[in-house]
Design an enzyme around this catalytic site. Structure first.
Site, PDB file in Angstrom:
ATOM      1  N   LYS A 190      11.058  -2.569  -2.357  1.00  0.00           N
ATOM      2  CA  LYS A 190      11.416  -1.571  -3.367  1.00  0.00           C
ATOM      3  C   LYS A 190      12.078  -2.228  -4.587  1.00  0.00           C
ATOM      4  O   LYS A 190      12.377  -3.423  -4.564  1.00  0.00           O
ATOM      5  CB  LYS A 190      12.314  -0.500  -2.735  1.00  0.00           C
ATOM      6  CG  LYS A 190      11.651   0.218  -1.537  1.00  0.00           C
ATOM      7  CD  LYS A 190      10.445   1.008  -1.951  1.00  0.00           C
ATOM      8  CE  LYS A 190       9.550   1.626  -0.915  1.00  0.00           C
ATOM      9  NZ  LYS A 190       9.822   1.846   0.439  1.00  0.00           N
TER      10      LYS A 190
HETATM   11  C1  LIG Z   1       9.555   2.906   1.586  1.00  0.00           C
HETATM   12  C2  LIG Z   1       9.331   4.361   1.680  1.00  0.00           C
HETATM   13  C3  LIG Z   1       9.930   5.171   2.668  1.00  0.00           C
HETATM   14  C4  LIG Z   1      10.693   4.625   3.810  1.00  0.00           C
HETATM   15  O1  LIG Z   1      11.696   3.743   3.455  1.00  0.00           O
HETATM   16  P1  LIG Z   1      12.338   2.811   4.588  1.00  0.00           P
HETATM   17  O2  LIG Z   1      13.590   2.328   3.921  1.00  0.00           O
HETATM   18  O3  LIG Z   1      11.350   1.733   4.864  1.00  0.00           O
HETATM   19  O4  LIG Z   1      12.613   3.630   5.771  1.00  0.00           O
HETATM   20  C5  LIG Z   1       9.733   6.528   2.628  1.00  0.00           C
HETATM   21  N1  LIG Z   1       8.971   7.089   1.682  1.00  0.00           N
HETATM   22  C6  LIG Z   1       8.376   6.362   0.726  1.00  0.00           C
HETATM   23  C7  LIG Z   1       7.574   7.061  -0.321  1.00  0.00           C
HETATM   24  C8  LIG Z   1       8.505   4.978   0.709  1.00  0.00           C
HETATM   25  O5  LIG Z   1       7.889   4.261  -0.233  1.00  0.00           O
END
Ligand SMILES: *Cc1c(COP(=O)(O)O)cnc(C)c1O
Length: 384
Positions: A190
């Site tokens: 992210k």
């Molecule tokens: C990355 C992501 C998640 C989950 O995040 P985690 O921290 O890996 O649990 C949920 N929704 C979206 C749209 C994502 O891109």
């Protein structure tokens, strides 16, 4: 024909975190401190995030999946309830709805923004609908004005899956500074990371207190050393090791996102339009450019029969390509719940054709041209 100039460059992944030496040093400091799990670094990161989000309460957890699940529990979503969401997201978005015993109700996406079609949302609302769970795909925000107008009119809670939209804005207001419950992810891929992690932005300190219980075994501690457990909580607290990384990343978030926007702009300037790809919306005011995702042409050239062949050939040119995401209602788990192909044509079309090209702040000038050149050669069959 071979591609010496492309293949000789180091492999370019579709994303890579940028961790500076100060951040690495701050992690070492935590490891030497004698306190490595939830503690002062988590408190400091929560305070810094709260400051960024207009003073709203923010609490950290060890994943955005946990933040979303606990947000659903926080607003009392459970068996018998419906939650409206998009089929075009990371599968966590719908899985958490199943985890709390509720039913995910998918509606198709808008073909241009690729985000949930808010017109279709209105039609999917039933007496059982309790919440809306929209996703800002690739960091491009869902229309917040329209979203909250629908929520208000139908008395629904909103849990924003803003996992990808840290630093994105809706008409000048940063995502997280307003709205109902807002969940961010700090997963390694992210725009800012704690390796794994996430947070929930809430409305009141009462919500934050309940969230604290949900994330750690339901425990409330008293000043005299005693404690009580009055709700069933899980185990989702973040460590100070992770929070130290987050503190370093948060300081650089705006710089990272500026760089991402500049690189996205380069893609729009350099991507060969005559190859038949469908480019994402050209948005430079709202999106944090979490990903750059063209859609492959509807009919692929004979030498590249599938998306898999495109990805594999790009790899031989030294370029990593991701897929985010196949439409999730077509996964076996969701098919077994009655979903089928043809149900959400836009999500399926995008899910079948989407490719994620490299976009991350550490890319150097020249990388975007290198990707665009490789795409051209791969599509024209000029790679042996
Ligand atoms: C990355 C992501 C998640 C989950 O995040 P985690 O921290 O890996 O649990 C949920 N929704 C979206 C749209 C994502 O891109």
């Amino acid at each position: 024909m071979t591609l010496p100039t492309l293949a000789d460059s180091p492999f370019l992944p579709f994303t890579r975190p940028s961790i500076d030496e100060d951040t690495i040093a701050s992690v070492a400091e935590v490891l030497r401190s004698g306190w490595i799990t939830t503690g002062p670094k988590c408190k400091a990161l929560e305070a810094a995030l709260s400051q960024r989000f207009a003073g709203r309460p923010v609490r950290l957890v060890n994943s955005a999946t946990a933040a979303l699940e606990m947000a659903l529990r926080l607003v009392g979503v459970g068996p018998g309830d419906e939650v409206i969401t998009t089929p075009l997201s990371w599968v966590a978005t719908a899985n958490v709805i199943l985890t709390v015993g509720a039913t995910p109700v998918f509606v198709d996406v808008d073909p241009l923004t690729r985000n949930i079609d808010l017109g279709a949302v209105e039609k999917a609302i039933t007496p059982r609908t309790r919440a809306l769970l929209p996703v800002d795909l690739a960091g491009l925000p869902v229309d917040r004005d329209r979203l909250y107008a629908i929520a208000q009119q139908h008395h629904l809670r909103v849990i924003e899956d803003a996992a990808q939209s840290m630093g994105s804005r809706w008409n000048g207001r940063e995502i997280g500074t307003f709205g109902d419950l807002v969940s961010f992810s700090f997963h390694a891929n992210k725009n800012m990371t704690t390796t794994e992690g996430g947070c929930l932005v809430m409305n009141t300190e009462d919500e934050a207190r309940l969230f604290e219980k949900l994330r750690l075994q339901g425990v409330t501690r008293f000043p005299d050393g005693g404690m009580d457990v009055d709700v069933l909580g899980g185990k989702a607290n973040l460590t100070d090791v992770a929070a130290a990384i987050g503190l370093g990343q948060l300081q650089q978030l705006d710089t990272f996102n500026q760089r991402r926007r500049a690189l996205a702009q380069q893609y729009f300037e350099r991507f060969a339009r005559d190859l038949g790809f469908e480019l994402p919306p050209e948005d430079f005011s709202n999106s944090n450019w979490h990903m750059f995702q063209p859609l492959l042409p509807a009919s692929l050239p004979g030498h590249l029969p599938t998306r898999g062949a495109f990805i594999e050939t790009m790899r031989t040119c030294g370029i990593g390509v991701g897929v985010h995401y196949p439409a999730m209602h077509l996964f076996s788990l969701y098919r077994s719940r009655g979903h089928r192909a043809g149900e959400f044509p836009q999500a399926e079309r995008i899910g079948e054709r989407t490719v994620t090209l490299p976009l991350f702040p550490g890319m150097v000038d020249g990388d975007v041209s290198r990707v665009c050149e490789a795409v051209k050669r791969v599509m024209r069959g000029a790679v042996s």
